[in-house]
Design an enzyme around this catalytic site. Sequence first.
Site, short mmCIF file in Angstrom:
data_model
loop_
_atom_site.label_atom_id
_atom_site.label_comp_id
_atom_site.label_asym_id
_atom_site.label_seq_id
_atom_site.Cartn_x
_atom_site.Cartn_y
_atom_site.Cartn_z
N HIS A 1 30.37 40.45 49.77
CA HIS A 1 31.54 39.78 50.65
C HIS A 1 31.54 39.23 51.29
O HIS A 1 32.10 39.14 52.44
CB HIS A 1 32.65 40.24 49.75
FE1 FES Z 1 31.60 44.09 48.38
FE2 FES Z 1 29.64 45.24 50.92
S1 FES Z 1 30.82 43.44 50.87
S2 FES Z 1 30.23 46.32 48.75
#
Ligand code: FES
Length: 144
Positions: free
Chosen positions: A109
């Site tokens: 993300h």
């Molecule tokens: Fe989701 Fe690293 S941004 S696990």
Amino acid sequence: PIDSLNPAADVLALASTEVDLSPVDVGQRITVTWRGKPVFIDHRTAEEIEEARSVDLGDLVDPQPDEDRVQQAEWLVLVGICTHLGCVPLGQRSGDPRGDFGGWFCPCHGSHYDTSGRIRKGPAPRNLEVPGYAFLEDSTIKIG
Ligand code: FES
């Protein structure tokens, strides 16, 4: 017997990992496995150290001075597991994206970590963890 109070040798071997740092050049990063987890070892450049130390702590999500995250400025040691959902962030291999702050980038993300492994942008709530370790000699560390 008194022997049974001591963990078996193979258990000890799993509980700690000795790493010879001498082949790791400045600017190089290596990954070792400790207790089934990836541990990132980064032989930081002078620029990366300077970058990590010039940040205003007020700008950090999880404020921690770089000095508190390393034992020797040149060597950054991190558990390579993103504090969001546990992915392994990119940045260890040459050509990997390192994110906006020159450290590591987690594409799950979009968490960006800086050259101290601190979270700077994205959903991860905390800095990459620093495992317990000790320098045995100048060029060897024992993790765990
Ligand atoms: Fe989701 Fe690293 S941004 S696990």
